[in-house]
Design a protein around this motif. Structure first.
Motif, short mmCIF file in Angstrom:
data_model
loop_
_atom_site.label_atom_id
_atom_site.label_comp_id
_atom_site.label_asym_id
_atom_site.label_seq_id
_atom_site.Cartn_x
_atom_site.Cartn_y
_atom_site.Cartn_z
N SER A 121 26.59 48.76 35.63
CA SER A 121 25.82 47.56 35.19
C SER A 121 24.30 47.82 35.05
CB SER A 121 26.15 46.51 36.14
OG SER A 121 25.49 46.81 37.49
N GLU A 122 23.67 46.54 34.79
CA GLU A 122 22.08 46.79 34.69
C GLU A 122 21.34 47.25 35.67
OE1 GLU A 122 21.08 42.50 33.96
OE2 GLU A 122 22.76 42.32 32.45
N ASN B 97 29.26 46.56 32.08
CA ASN B 97 29.09 45.10 32.37
C ASN B 97 27.75 44.47 32.12
OD1 ASN B 97 29.26 42.25 33.04
ND2 ASN B 97 29.74 42.69 35.33
N PHE B 98 27.22 44.20 31.39
CA PHE B 98 25.87 43.98 30.91
C PHE B 98 25.85 42.41 30.29
CE2 PHE B 98 26.10 48.48 30.21
CZ PHE B 98 25.13 49.06 31.19
N VAL C 223 32.36 49.84 38.01
CA VAL C 223 31.66 49.13 36.89
C VAL C 223 30.35 49.77 36.83
CG1 VAL C 223 30.34 46.89 36.57
CG2 VAL C 223 32.59 46.89 37.70
#
Length: 410
Positions: free
Chosen positions: A213-214, A236-237, A211
């Motif tokens: 992500s932020e 994944n945000f 993943v």
């Protein structure tokens, strides 16, 4: 003297060594003879910059030996585009003053010598398009002691570098990192988000997994360019995420972006290059006016499942733009503003209205126009004089009828 054919000049080294005040020498693409083994007289020449790129030179060690015999303390070396083979010589690390080392497009193997860790002034190290095959962790280790604090730009793309993505937080000055098209695998550590000086990140073409992500961008306030492609990474945000950066270029090609256009793009006010092609986007373009920057831009959203209408905008500065929205599910009218660029591909959609918007536009800069494989109907427009610069026009597999205008025979 770049691009001057010196293939018949067998004494160029002697001439250079008799120029005691010469500090910068650019001999790019000069067909230089491999005469570095010729004995040289003592010289007071001291280069700051030496560019011998694209000369079919075969021995980097002999060039370095000549440099040392010339009592030089070089700041910048460019030996790119020569067929240098074997391991990267340790001798480079003996040039304590070196800030810029470019060895792109050679045939170097292995990794980076351990001695490079002591290059305390090295700011740019470029080894793109070689045959390096070491673990990335080993390369990082061989730069860790002194060089990791000075390096600002590190180019290692298009090699055979393996292993996982290591923690790079000790590279505190790193601004540019290119790792594309290697054999890197595993997950990308969240520590990447701590590289607060990072401006340009290219990591596409590697079999990463997991993943992103932020957290991977948490402190990247200076990031301007981000590129990744052919990746199975899951993005994944959260829907209300506001990035800390303002991008100028974004490449997310052949990725798994999920259902919609990234909502965080609405916060980006500075980008002029957007490529989200072939990235499983299932969304409507009808209300996504924010996706089009109000300036000259490059946009590629092709090979997705984007439906709806193209927003009817009045972008006054879209001249020179390149737009590719092909292979989607767009329908309805084609707005006039998209005809103001130099390249427009709307093929393989379900667009049905053309004439008014085309004739309302006037752009001699448009060179390429592909409207094939749509549902356009009616008579062919007779306003092609508005596009005198048009070189390629594709209209096949539509529902046009009537006569071909006389101007088409010109």
């Amino acid at each position: 003297m770049s691009n001057v054919n010196l293939s018949k000049v067998n004494n160029w080294l002697h001439v250079v060594n008799k120029l005691p005040y010469l500090t910068s020498l650019y001999l790019y693409s000069c067909n230089l003879l491999n005469i570095f083994s010729v004995p040289l007289v003592n010289s007071s020449t001291s280069f700051d910059v030496l560019n011998l790129s694209n000369n079919n030179l075969t021995s980097s060690s002999s060039v370095l030996k000549w440099l040392f015999n010339s009592n030089t303390s070089v700041v910048g070396l460019d030996f790119s585009r020569n067929p240098f083979q074997g391991l990267i010589p340790d001798a480079f690390s003996k040039i304590n003053s070196l800030e810029l080392l470019i060895l792109d497009d050679n045939e170097f193997e292995g990794g980076i010598p351990k001695s490079f860790s002591g290059m305390c002034n090295l700011k740019t190290l470029s080894l793109s398009r070689n045959n390096l095959s070491e673990q990335l962790l080993g390369i990082v280790h061989n730069l860790t002691r002194c060089a990791n604090h000075s390096i600002e730009k590190l180019y290692l793309d298009y090699n055979n570098i393996m292993g996982s993505f290591p923690d790079l937080t000790t590279f505190s000055s790193l601004r540019v990192l290119w790792l594309s098209d290697n054999q890197l695998s595993g997950t990308i550590p969240e520590s990447l988000g701590k590289q607060s000086n990072l401006e340009s990140l290219y990591i596409g073409g590697n079999p990463f997994e997991g993943v992103i992500s932020e957290a991977h961008f948490s402190k990247l306030t200076k990031l301007k360019v981000f590129q990744i492609y052919n990746s199975s990474l899951v993005f994944n945000f959260s829907s209300n995420w506001v990035p800390p950066f303002q991008l100028k270029q974004l490449y997310l090609v052949s990725c798994q972006l999920g259902f919609g256009l990234p909502k965080w793009l609405q916060t980006q006010k500075s980008y002029y290059w957007l490529d989200l092609s072939n990235s499983t986007i299932l969304d409507s373009l009808s209300n996504s006016y924010w996706i089009f920057p109000n300036k000259k831009f490059y946009m590629n959203l092709s090979n997705n499942q984007i439906s709806g209408h193209i927003p009817n905008l009045s972008l006054g500065s879209s001249f020179g733009s390149i737009i590719d929205l092909s292979s989607n599910e767009l329908k309805g009218e084609i707005p006039s503003f998209v005809f103001r660029g130099v390249h427009l591909d709307l093929s393989k959609n379900m667009l049905s209205e053309l004439a008014f918007s085309l004739c309302a536009a006037n752009n001699n800069s448009l060179r390429f126009l592909d409207l094939s494989n749509n549902r356009l109907s009616g008579e062919l427009p007779d306003c092609w004089m508005h596009f005198e610069g048009l070189k390629i026009l594709k209209l096949e597999n539509n529902n046009f009828h009537g006569k071909i205008q006389a101007q088409w025979a010109l």
